[in-house]
Design a protein around this motif. Structure first.
Motif, PDB file in Angstrom:
ATOM      1  N   PRO A   1       0.817  -1.230   0.000  1.00  0.00           N
ATOM      2  CA  PRO A   1       0.000   0.000   0.000  1.00  0.00           C
ATOM      3  C   PRO A   1       0.847   1.275   0.000  1.00  0.00           C
ATOM      4  O   PRO A   1       0.503   2.261  -0.643  1.00  0.00           O
ATOM      5  CB  PRO A   1      -0.826  -0.107   1.280  1.00  0.00           C
ATOM      6  CG  PRO A   1      -0.841  -1.550   1.619  1.00  0.00           C
ATOM      7  CD  PRO A   1       0.437  -2.108   1.106  1.00  0.00           C
ATOM      8  N   PHE A   2       1.960   1.258   0.718  1.00  0.00           N
ATOM      9  CA  PHE A   2       2.823   2.438   0.756  1.00  0.00           C
ATOM     10  C   PHE A   2       3.458   2.714  -0.607  1.00  0.00           C
ATOM     11  O   PHE A   2       3.590   3.859  -1.026  1.00  0.00           O
ATOM     12  CB  PHE A   2       3.899   2.281   1.828  1.00  0.00           C
ATOM     13  CG  PHE A   2       3.344   2.227   3.218  1.00  0.00           C
ATOM     14  CD1 PHE A   2       2.786   3.356   3.802  1.00  0.00           C
ATOM     15  CD2 PHE A   2       3.359   1.041   3.938  1.00  0.00           C
ATOM     16  CE1 PHE A   2       2.258   3.316   5.077  1.00  0.00           C
ATOM     17  CE2 PHE A   2       2.832   0.996   5.212  1.00  0.00           C
ATOM     18  CZ  PHE A   2       2.280   2.130   5.790  1.00  0.00           C
ATOM     19  N   ILE A   3       3.836   1.677  -1.303  1.00  0.00           N
ATOM     20  CA  ILE A   3       4.404   1.841  -2.645  1.00  0.00           C
ATOM     21  C   ILE A   3       3.345   2.386  -3.598  1.00  0.00           C
ATOM     22  O   ILE A   3       3.632   3.257  -4.424  1.00  0.00           O
ATOM     23  CB  ILE A   3       4.990   0.501  -3.148  1.00  0.00           C
ATOM     24  CG1 ILE A   3       6.224   0.139  -2.314  1.00  0.00           C
ATOM     25  CG2 ILE A   3       5.329   0.576  -4.627  1.00  0.00           C
ATOM     26  CD1 ILE A   3       6.808  -1.225  -2.618  1.00  0.00           C
ATOM     27  N   LEU A   4       2.109   1.905  -3.487  1.00  0.00           N
ATOM     28  CA  LEU A   4       1.034   2.411  -4.340  1.00  0.00           C
ATOM     29  C   LEU A   4       0.747   3.889  -4.059  1.00  0.00           C
ATOM     30  O   LEU A   4       0.560   4.683  -4.983  1.00  0.00           O
ATOM     31  CB  LEU A   4      -0.225   1.572  -4.153  1.00  0.00           C
ATOM     32  CG  LEU A   4      -0.165   0.138  -4.681  1.00  0.00           C
ATOM     33  CD1 LEU A   4      -1.417  -0.633  -4.289  1.00  0.00           C
ATOM     34  CD2 LEU A   4       0.025   0.141  -6.183  1.00  0.00           C
ATOM     35  N   ILE A   5       0.724   4.270  -2.793  1.00  0.00           N
ATOM     36  CA  ILE A   5       0.496   5.671  -2.439  1.00  0.00           C
ATOM     37  C   ILE A   5       1.633   6.549  -2.974  1.00  0.00           C
ATOM     38  O   ILE A   5       1.407   7.636  -3.506  1.00  0.00           O
ATOM     39  CB  ILE A   5       0.334   5.827  -0.912  1.00  0.00           C
ATOM     40  CG1 ILE A   5      -0.970   5.182  -0.464  1.00  0.00           C
ATOM     41  CG2 ILE A   5       0.381   7.287  -0.499  1.00  0.00           C
ATOM     42  CD1 ILE A   5      -1.118   5.065   1.041  1.00  0.00           C
ATOM     43  N   MET A   6       2.871   6.074  -2.853  1.00  0.00           N
ATOM     44  CA  MET A   6       4.021   6.828  -3.357  1.00  0.00           C
ATOM     45  C   MET A   6       3.930   6.988  -4.878  1.00  0.00           C
ATOM     46  O   MET A   6       4.161   8.069  -5.416  1.00  0.00           O
ATOM     47  CB  MET A   6       5.326   6.118  -2.986  1.00  0.00           C
ATOM     48  CG  MET A   6       6.570   6.877  -3.429  1.00  0.00           C
ATOM     49  SD  MET A   6       8.084   6.000  -3.087  1.00  0.00           S
ATOM     50  CE  MET A   6       7.968   4.669  -4.250  1.00  0.00           C
ATOM     51  N   ALA A   7       3.581   5.919  -5.580  1.00  0.00           N
ATOM     52  CA  ALA A   7       3.460   5.993  -7.039  1.00  0.00           C
ATOM     53  C   ALA A   7       2.355   6.964  -7.434  1.00  0.00           C
ATOM     54  O   ALA A   7       2.513   7.760  -8.382  1.00  0.00           O
ATOM     55  CB  ALA A   7       3.192   4.607  -7.610  1.00  0.00           C
ATOM     56  N   PHE A   8       1.235   6.932  -6.720  1.00  0.00           N
ATOM     57  CA  PHE A   8       0.149   7.876  -6.989  1.00  0.00           C
ATOM     58  C   PHE A   8       0.617   9.316  -6.771  1.00  0.00           C
ATOM     59  O   PHE A   8       0.321  10.205  -7.571  1.00  0.00           O
ATOM     60  CB  PHE A   8      -1.057   7.552  -6.098  1.00  0.00           C
ATOM     61  CG  PHE A   8      -2.180   8.517  -6.268  1.00  0.00           C
ATOM     62  CD1 PHE A   8      -2.985   8.493  -7.405  1.00  0.00           C
ATOM     63  CD2 PHE A   8      -2.438   9.474  -5.300  1.00  0.00           C
ATOM     64  CE1 PHE A   8      -4.025   9.395  -7.566  1.00  0.00           C
ATOM     65  CE2 PHE A   8      -3.465  10.383  -5.451  1.00  0.00           C
ATOM     66  CZ  PHE A   8      -4.262  10.343  -6.587  1.00  0.00           C
ATOM     67  N   GLY A   9       1.348   9.571  -5.685  1.00  0.00           N
ATOM     68  CA  GLY A   9       1.844  10.915  -5.389  1.00  0.00           C
ATOM     69  C   GLY A   9       2.805  11.412  -6.450  1.00  0.00           C
ATOM     70  O   GLY A   9       2.730  12.572  -6.882  1.00  0.00           O
ATOM     71  N   ILE A  10       3.717  10.576  -6.890  1.00  0.00           N
ATOM     72  CA  ILE A  10       4.662  10.967  -7.938  1.00  0.00           C
ATOM     73  C   ILE A  10       3.919  11.274  -9.229  1.00  0.00           C
ATOM     74  O   ILE A  10       4.214  12.244  -9.921  1.00  0.00           O
ATOM     75  CB  ILE A  10       5.737   9.871  -8.134  1.00  0.00           C
ATOM     76  CG1 ILE A  10       6.656   9.832  -6.903  1.00  0.00           C
ATOM     77  CG2 ILE A  10       6.541  10.115  -9.405  1.00  0.00           C
ATOM     78  CD1 ILE A  10       7.629   8.676  -6.888  1.00  0.00           C
ATOM     79  N   GLY A  11       2.935  10.438  -9.564  1.00  0.00           N
ATOM     80  CA  GLY A  11       2.134  10.696 -10.768  1.00  0.00           C
ATOM     81  C   GLY A  11       1.368  11.998 -10.664  1.00  0.00           C
ATOM     82  O   GLY A  11       1.294  12.779 -11.620  1.00  0.00           O
ATOM     83  N   LEU A  12       0.815  12.282  -9.507  1.00  0.00           N
ATOM     84  CA  LEU A  12       0.079  13.522  -9.293  1.00  0.00           C
ATOM     85  C   LEU A  12       0.997  14.734  -9.454  1.00  0.00           C
ATOM     86  O   LEU A  12       0.636  15.718 -10.123  1.00  0.00           O
ATOM     87  CB  LEU A  12      -0.569  13.514  -7.899  1.00  0.00           C
ATOM     88  CG  LEU A  12      -1.409  14.729  -7.548  1.00  0.00           C
ATOM     89  CD1 LEU A  12      -2.633  14.806  -8.465  1.00  0.00           C
ATOM     90  CD2 LEU A  12      -1.849  14.644  -6.088  1.00  0.00           C
TER      91      LEU A  12
END
Length: 122
Positions: free
Chosen positions: A8-19
């Motif tokens: 979940p932390f990796i998914l949140i980080m990937a979402f943040g970078i994409g944003l």
């Protein structure tokens, strides 16, 4: 079977970078609009869009920090509303400063308009 708690932390980080990436692309697309906004902010908001001097806009940008949002005075900064100073005395304070007020906050060519505006505050 145990789930990996780091997923979940990796998914949140990937979402943040994409944003961040897509927000920066939007910023590049609005470069001219942002530059115009920053240019107006550097002038202290002292000029209206038609190029005329706007005393209230200048006061909103430079005076409310010390004199308060409604110009009633705060601490060492006196109230601008109902000032006992004459218009000439107000121009002198704007041009030369007094007490904690620094000189030169209002351009010399706009002193008359700014002093008249200060005297009009009731």
């Amino acid at each position: 079977m145990q789930k990996n708690p780091i997923i979940p932390f990796i998914l949140i980080m990937a979402f943040g970078i994409g944003l961040i990436f897509f927000m920066s692309i939007d910023g590049v697309g609005n470069k001219a609009e942002l530059a115009a906004t920053e240019e107006g902010a550097e002038n202290g908001g002292g000029e209206a869009s038609a190029g005329e001097f706007d005393p209230e806009a200048l006061a909103q940008g430079k005076c409310i920090g010390c004199h308060g949002n409604s110009y009633e005075g705060t601490g060492a900064a006196p109230a601008l509303v109902g000032t006992a100073l004459s218009e000439d005395e107000v121009k002198d304070v704007l041009a030369n400063g007094k007490g904690i007020m620094p000189p030169g906050l209002v351009p010399a060519e706009n002193l008359d308009a700014m002093a008249a505006w200060v005297k009009s505050l009731e």
